[in-house]
Design a protein around this motif. Structure first.
Motif, PDB file in Angstrom:
ATOM      1  N   ILE A 561     -15.469  25.721 -53.355  1.00 19.84           N
ATOM      2  CA  ILE A 561     -14.583  25.044 -54.306  1.00 19.84           C
ATOM      3  C   ILE A 561     -13.957  23.822 -53.650  1.00 19.84           C
ATOM      4  CG2 ILE A 561     -12.457  25.247 -55.633  1.00 19.84           C
ATOM      5  CD1 ILE A 561     -13.066  28.198 -55.995  1.00 19.84           C
ATOM      6  N   GLY A 562     -13.444  24.006 -52.430  1.00 15.42           N
ATOM      7  CA  GLY A 562     -12.793  22.900 -51.741  1.00 15.42           C
ATOM      8  C   GLY A 562     -13.724  21.732 -51.508  1.00 15.42           C
ATOM      9  N   ALA A 563     -14.958  22.006 -51.064  1.00 16.37           N
ATOM     10  CA  ALA A 563     -15.912  20.928 -50.804  1.00 16.37           C
ATOM     11  C   ALA A 563     -16.266  20.195 -52.093  1.00 16.37           C
ATOM     12  CB  ALA A 563     -17.170  21.507 -50.156  1.00 16.37           C
ATOM     13  N   ALA A 564     -16.483  20.956 -53.184  1.00 16.01           N
ATOM     14  CA  ALA A 564     -16.841  20.325 -54.450  1.00 16.01           C
ATOM     15  C   ALA A 564     -15.694  19.476 -54.991  1.00 16.01           C
ATOM     16  CB  ALA A 564     -17.239  21.397 -55.472  1.00 16.01           C
ATOM     17  N   ARG A 565     -14.457  19.957 -54.860  1.00 17.31           N
ATOM     18  CA  ARG A 565     -13.317  19.177 -55.352  1.00 17.31           C
ATOM     19  C   ARG A 565     -13.134  17.899 -54.537  1.00 17.31           C
ATOM     20  NH1 ARG A 565      -8.482  23.550 -56.593  1.00 17.31           N
ATOM     21  NH2 ARG A 565      -9.531  24.681 -58.276  1.00 17.31           N
ATOM     22  N   GLN A 566     -13.388  17.952 -53.255  1.00 16.37           N
ATOM     23  CA  GLN A 566     -13.279  16.748 -52.443  1.00 16.37           C
ATOM     24  C   GLN A 566     -14.296  15.706 -52.893  1.00 16.37           C
ATOM     25  OE1 GLN A 566     -13.711  18.182 -48.432  1.00 16.37           O
ATOM     26  NE2 GLN A 566     -11.512  18.472 -48.160  1.00 16.37           N
ATOM     27  N   ASN A 567     -15.528  16.162 -53.182  1.00 16.79           N
ATOM     28  CA  ASN A 567     -16.543  15.224 -53.671  1.00 16.79           C
ATOM     29  C   ASN A 567     -16.132  14.629 -55.013  1.00 16.79           C
ATOM     30  OD1 ASN A 567     -18.163  15.630 -51.447  1.00 16.79           O
ATOM     31  ND2 ASN A 567     -19.414  17.195 -52.436  1.00 16.79           N
ATOM     32  N   SER A 568     -15.620  15.481 -55.908  1.00 16.67           N
ATOM     33  CA  SER A 568     -15.197  15.006 -57.220  1.00 16.67           C
ATOM     34  C   SER A 568     -14.090  13.965 -57.091  1.00 16.67           C
ATOM     35  CB  SER A 568     -14.722  16.187 -58.076  1.00 16.67           C
ATOM     36  OG  SER A 568     -14.233  15.764 -59.326  1.00 16.67           O
ATOM     37  N   ALA A 569     -13.141  14.238 -56.198  1.00 17.35           N
ATOM     38  CA  ALA A 569     -12.048  13.277 -55.987  1.00 17.35           C
ATOM     39  C   ALA A 569     -12.569  11.972 -55.399  1.00 17.35           C
ATOM     40  CB  ALA A 569     -10.992  13.889 -55.075  1.00 17.35           C
ATOM     41  N   ALA A 570     -13.538  12.076 -54.478  1.00 15.99           N
ATOM     42  CA  ALA A 570     -14.082  10.867 -53.849  1.00 15.99           C
ATOM     43  C   ALA A 570     -14.829  10.011 -54.868  1.00 15.99           C
ATOM     44  CB  ALA A 570     -15.000  11.257 -52.697  1.00 15.99           C
ATOM     45  N   TRP A 571     -15.622  10.640 -55.722  1.00 16.63           N
ATOM     46  CA  TRP A 571     -16.357   9.876 -56.744  1.00 16.63           C
ATOM     47  C   TRP A 571     -15.389   9.206 -57.719  1.00 16.63           C
ATOM     48  CZ3 TRP A 571     -19.624  14.858 -57.424  1.00 16.63           C
ATOM     49  CH2 TRP A 571     -20.562  14.935 -56.404  1.00 16.63           C
ATOM     50  N   THR A 572     -14.355   9.948 -58.136  1.00 19.43           N
ATOM     51  CA  THR A 572     -13.375   9.389 -59.067  1.00 19.43           C
ATOM     52  C   THR A 572     -12.663   8.194 -58.446  1.00 19.43           C
ATOM     53  OG1 THR A 572     -13.036  11.577 -60.051  1.00 19.43           O
ATOM     54  CG2 THR A 572     -11.352   9.919 -60.460  1.00 19.43           C
ATOM     55  N   GLN A 573     -12.275   8.336 -57.178  1.00 23.56           N
ATOM     56  CA  GLN A 573     -11.589   7.238 -56.501  1.00 23.56           C
ATOM     57  C   GLN A 573     -12.513   6.028 -56.350  1.00 23.56           C
ATOM     58  OE1 GLN A 573      -8.556   6.965 -55.940  1.00 23.56           O
ATOM     59  NE2 GLN A 573      -8.322   5.304 -54.454  1.00 23.56           N
ATOM     60  N   GLN A 574     -13.789   6.262 -56.072  1.00 23.97           N
ATOM     61  CA  GLN A 574     -14.719   5.151 -55.910  1.00 23.97           C
ATOM     62  C   GLN A 574     -14.915   4.397 -57.222  1.00 23.97           C
ATOM     63  OE1 GLN A 574     -16.095   4.131 -52.865  1.00 23.97           O
ATOM     64  NE2 GLN A 574     -16.413   2.369 -54.205  1.00 23.97           N
ATOM     65  N   VAL A 575     -14.986   5.135 -58.320  1.00 21.80           N
ATOM     66  CA  VAL A 575     -15.111   4.482 -59.625  1.00 21.80           C
ATOM     67  C   VAL A 575     -13.890   3.610 -59.888  1.00 21.80           C
ATOM     68  CG1 VAL A 575     -15.134   4.892 -62.113  1.00 21.80           C
ATOM     69  CG2 VAL A 575     -16.667   6.186 -60.631  1.00 21.80           C
ATOM     70  N   ARG A 576     -12.704   4.123 -59.594  1.00 22.12           N
ATOM     71  CA  ARG A 576     -11.479   3.343 -59.829  1.00 22.12           C
ATOM     72  C   ARG A 576     -11.461   2.075 -58.977  1.00 22.12           C
ATOM     73  NH1 ARG A 576      -8.371   8.572 -60.013  1.00 22.12           N
ATOM     74  NH2 ARG A 576      -7.775   8.889 -62.180  1.00 22.12           N
ATOM     75  N   LEU A 577     -11.794   2.239 -57.695  1.00 17.34           N
ATOM     76  CA  LEU A 577     -11.731   1.090 -56.792  1.00 17.34           C
ATOM     77  C   LEU A 577     -12.791   0.044 -57.121  1.00 17.34           C
ATOM     78  CD1 LEU A 577     -11.092   2.867 -53.359  1.00 17.34           C
ATOM     79  CD2 LEU A 577      -9.451   1.601 -54.759  1.00 17.34           C
ATOM     80  N   SER A 578     -13.999   0.512 -57.409  1.00 19.96           N
ATOM     81  CA  SER A 578     -15.093  -0.436 -57.641  1.00 19.96           C
ATOM     82  C   SER A 578     -14.916  -1.218 -58.928  1.00 19.96           C
ATOM     83  CB  SER A 578     -16.437   0.309 -57.664  1.00 19.96           C
ATOM     84  OG  SER A 578     -16.679   0.939 -56.429  1.00 19.96           O
ATOM     85  N   THR A 579     -14.286  -0.620 -59.923  1.00 20.09           N
ATOM     86  CA  THR A 579     -14.144  -1.285 -61.221  1.00 20.09           C
ATOM     87  C   THR A 579     -12.740  -1.850 -61.426  1.00 20.09           C
ATOM     88  OG1 THR A 579     -13.593   0.830 -62.273  1.00 20.09           O
ATOM     89  CG2 THR A 579     -15.907   0.188 -62.239  1.00 20.09           C
ATOM     90  N   ARG A 580     -11.955  -1.900 -60.355  1.00 21.65           N
ATOM     91  CA  ARG A 580     -10.615  -2.473 -60.484  1.00 21.65           C
ATOM     92  C   ARG A 580     -10.740  -3.951 -60.878  1.00 21.65           C
ATOM     93  NH1 ARG A 580      -6.911  -2.015 -55.329  1.00 21.65           N
ATOM     94  NH2 ARG A 580      -7.142   0.194 -55.869  1.00 21.65           N
ATOM     95  N   GLY A 581     -10.035  -4.333 -61.904  1.00 22.10           N
ATOM     96  CA  GLY A 581     -10.134  -5.695 -62.420  1.00 22.10           C
ATOM     97  C   GLY A 581     -11.250  -5.880 -63.421  1.00 22.10           C
ATOM     98  N   LEU A 582     -12.155  -4.881 -63.520  1.00 18.09           N
ATOM     99  CA  LEU A 582     -13.259  -4.933 -64.495  1.00 18.09           C
ATOM    100  C   LEU A 582     -13.308  -3.607 -65.258  1.00 18.09           C
ATOM    101  CD1 LEU A 582     -15.979  -6.456 -62.148  1.00 18.09           C
ATOM    102  CD2 LEU A 582     -14.710  -7.679 -63.934  1.00 18.09           C
ATOM    103  N   PRO A 583     -12.209  -3.217 -65.887  1.00 17.38           N
ATOM    104  CA  PRO A 583     -12.161  -1.885 -66.510  1.00 17.38           C
ATOM    105  C   PRO A 583     -13.113  -1.725 -67.678  1.00 17.38           C
ATOM    106  CG  PRO A 583     -10.246  -3.169 -67.135  1.00 17.38           C
ATOM    107  CD  PRO A 583     -10.959  -3.959 -66.089  1.00 17.38           C
ATOM    108  N   ASN A 584     -13.538  -2.809 -68.312  1.00 16.54           N
ATOM    109  CA  ASN A 584     -14.415  -2.704 -69.483  1.00 16.54           C
ATOM    110  C   ASN A 584     -15.897  -2.798 -69.130  1.00 16.54           C
ATOM    111  OD1 ASN A 584     -12.256  -2.433 -71.298  1.00 16.54           O
ATOM    112  ND2 ASN A 584     -11.969  -4.660 -71.383  1.00 16.54           N
ATOM    113  N   THR A 585     -16.217  -2.966 -67.842  1.00 11.06           N
ATOM    114  CA  THR A 585     -17.622  -2.999 -67.444  1.00 11.06           C
ATOM    115  C   THR A 585     -18.231  -1.614 -67.632  1.00 11.06           C
ATOM    116  OG1 THR A 585     -17.178  -4.715 -65.806  1.00 11.06           O
ATOM    117  CG2 THR A 585     -19.220  -3.473 -65.561  1.00 11.06           C
TER     118      THR A 585
END
Length: 667
Positions: A561-585
């Protein structure tokens, strides 16, 4: 520590603590016993659960299973304007007005009345809406945690009801709470622990209100129809019967496969009523069940146009012939349900540990030996079969526990909790007891009389009745869900049989009731004997090892559970960071579970799902026609995929836990 204390307790007190099933409902009330040991055990398990919840990632939307992400999206979209609206908003509707690329795989989403719905019943999101609003991400896990502890307490009360005077009832709490998958499902955003709570309550209330032991066995030759009983006072048990029906209905609101348990209980309780009387109690129970189910049926008809929820319909479309009669169906039964691996008795690397070919069948052989020993009467042959079978079961479970490869799932019902096989000893003693009368009627003959006696043994006492319901429920579920529907343990993220999680408390209660028979053995005349044999001590050691292995497997589940949640958090954070300033892309994924893993940004970004390169090419043309000049691709491919009509740019190419996030320019 508590497991060792359990064995010591049995070694010192077993002879004085054994209560035969016939005494489970005597006319004399059992002596009052303290709840101190049970409360201490519950406190210990609760502290362990809390420590795990604190150590596990739990801030915000980060999930172990894609199903959790889908339920979280449902929670975010609940609306009460003017009535309950469980449809899901679709931020990407502007580019996909026909919902062709909605970020949910079929059949996990569908449209009805022009709105987008997810397949899961919305009742867990409804129940967790307030805790989530008050506590944030941690509030998602409050109800599953409390339901897990409540299940432990109800299992303890069941033991006290079925084994009056037996102080060992408290042992079911650490057995169930630490060595079965209830441990895992009390820590995740699923409704399984709550369903287990309601099912355990339903069985407790049903036995409390309906089970009555006849004052004498049926006269020889008269079967069950004329069995005399001592009726309880008028009206006694009606409240319990109503509660039992309502609790089971509540469990069905959460998990539709529990219709199977309702059918099993209706049949068995109906047979008991035919044999021993009590039609009004059965009617009250059935009335409570229907009162609880009618609003559910009305909700489904008004919302989705079906009596069953959307997720229950597609899985049975292939029918019995394709799933069970075929060789593949038989492999599913033997491999997936019993052993705990996939259809062909092999485990895919990302779904579980690798099990060597010779070891795969060791588990099945061990199970067969143990069950054969359980059918024999006391003696060294019986003990040898039990010990040999148990050793084979433990060898498989231990090898899985010590597997060096990480795994996120452990399928099967018995493999994660090998000690539960001991529960079969109780059912054997309940069914194959000595004849209730020394003589058989000449009119019926021995064969018919023995059949009548066997059926009567299944119905006469609360303990035997409970064992019958539990065993038939597990068997019927296995055939209908694990085989006929093709579901079984095919869920990508699963620890044990989560569809059968409500059975774990019931089987754990049977285990506690059956342990004396494992310890002391059962003579031909039904009296318990004490023998200080080496085999008995070896069986006790095997029991201790099985509990340790079971706890180890559950702890590996918590680590998964812990490993899967860490991956989920990392993917979510990457999406936020990569699309910052381009939320409608647009963010497109060609991996079915990824959009639900980043459910935390569902309402903030335009997420889409494509099944293959052809769908992606079609969506690229659709985006181009709408004026889009680029998009992000979430993929597990190690190299940027070739996309017709688009080219990867030199912008950020991020890789997080095996998932690539690649920016494409539309040509």
């Amino acid at each position: 520590m508590w497991l060792i204390a359990l064995i010591v307790c049995y070694n010192q007190r077993m002879a004085s603590q054994i209560v035969a099933p016939d005494n489970a409902n005597s006319d004399h009330p059992p002596p009052r016993t303290s709840h101190r040991a049970a409360l201490a055990s519950l406190l210990l398990v609760g502290v362990i659960y809390i420590v795990c919840l604190i150590l596990l990632p739990h801030d915000g939307a980060q999930f172990w299973s894609p199903d959790e992400g889908g339920k979280f999206i449902q929670l975010q979209n609940l609306r009460l304007d003017p009535g309950l609206d469980t449809s899901v908003r679709y931020p990407g509707l502007l580019l996909d007005p026909d919902y062709h690329f909605a970020p949910f795989p079929s059949p996990e989403s569908f449209t009805h009345g022009g709105k987008l719905y997810l397949q899961w019943p919305p009742f867990l999101p409804l129940l967790t809406w307030l805790p989530y609003k008050l506590l944030g991400g941690g509030g998602l896990y409050l109800l599953p945690f409390l339901a897990g502890l409540g299940t432990l307490w109800l299992a303890y009360l069941l033991c006290r009801l079925l084994l009056p005077g037996a102080e060992r009832a408290w042992t079911v709490i650490p057995l169930l709470g630490l060595t079965t998958p209830l441990f895992v499902y009390s820590l995740v955003y699923f409704e399984h622990s709550l369903a287990a709570l309601l099912v355990t309550l339903a069985l407790y209330a049903a036995l409390k209100g309906m089970a009555r032991t006849p004052t004498q066995p049926p006269p020889a030759g008269e079967g069950m129809a004329r069995t005399p009983t001592r009726p309880p006072p008028a009206g006694e048990g009606y409240g319990w019967g109503l509660l039992a029906g309502l609790a089971l209905a509540g469990a069905i609101w959460l998990r539709s496969e529990l219709y199977i348990l309702a059918l099993v209980m209706l049949i068995i309780l109906g047979l008991r009523v035919v044999a021993l009387g009590g039609w009004r109690r059965l009617g009250v129970w059935l009335g409570g069940l229907l009162v609880g189910l009618i609003p559910l049926w009305a909700f489904y008809i008004l919302t989705w146009g079906s009596l069953l929820p959307a997720h229950a319909l597609p899985y049975f479309s292939s029918g019995l012939k394709a799933r069970f009669i075929s060789t593949g169906g038989l492999r599913t039964f033997l491999g997936s349900f019993l052993l705990g691996v996939r259809d062909d008795l092999t485990a895919l690397p990302d779904l579980g540990p690798h099990i060597a070919p010779a070891l795969r069948y060791t588990f099945l052989i061990g199970l067969a030996l143990f069950l054969l020993g359980a059918l024999l009467r006391s003696g060294w042959q019986r003990d040898s079969l039990l010990l040999g079978g148990f050793a084979a079961l433990l060898a498989t479970a231990t090898a899985v526990l010590l597997d060096s490869n990480g795994y996120s799932a452990l399928h099967g019902f018995l493999l994660p909790a090998p000690a539960l096989v001991i529960a079969t000893l109780l059912f054997r003693s309940a069914v194959f007891r000595p004849p209730l009368s020394d003589t058989a009627s000449p009119a019926t003959g021995p064969t018919i009389y023995n059949l009548q006696s066997t059926i009567y043994n299944l119905l006469r006492s609360p303990l035997a009745l409970f064992a019958t319901i539990t065993v038939l429920y597990v068997a019927a579920h296995t055939l209908i869900i694990s085989v006929v529907s093709g579901l079984g343990p095919d869920s990508r993220f699963e620890w044990g049989q989560r569809y059968l999680l409500p059975a774990y408390p019931l089987v754990a209660v049977l285990l506690v009731a059956a342990l004396p028979r494992l310890w002391l053995g059962l003579q031909d005349d039904g009296r318990l004997r004490i023998g200080g044999t080496l085999l008995r001590d070896l069986l006790a050691l095997a029991l201790l090892l099985s509990l340790i292995v079971g706890m180890g497997l559950e702890l590996r589940g918590v680590a998964a559970i812990g490993a899967a949640r860490q991956n989920s958090a990392a993917w979510t954070q990457q999406v936020r960071l990569s699309t910052r300033g381009l939320p409608n892309t647009p963010i497109v994924s060609d991996v079915w579970w990824l959009p639900q893993e980043v459910a935390g940004v569902y309402d903030q970004r335009r997420l889409y799902l494509v099944n293959d390169s052809e769908q992606l090419a079609a969506f690229v043309q659709q985006m181009k026609a709408a004026g889009q000049n680029g998009f992000w691709l979430l993929t597990t491919a190690s190299q940027p995929p070739v996309v017709t009509g688009a080219t990867p740019t030199s912008d950020i190419i991020a890789s997080v836990a095996g998932v690539e996030m690649i920016r494409y320019r539309i040509r």
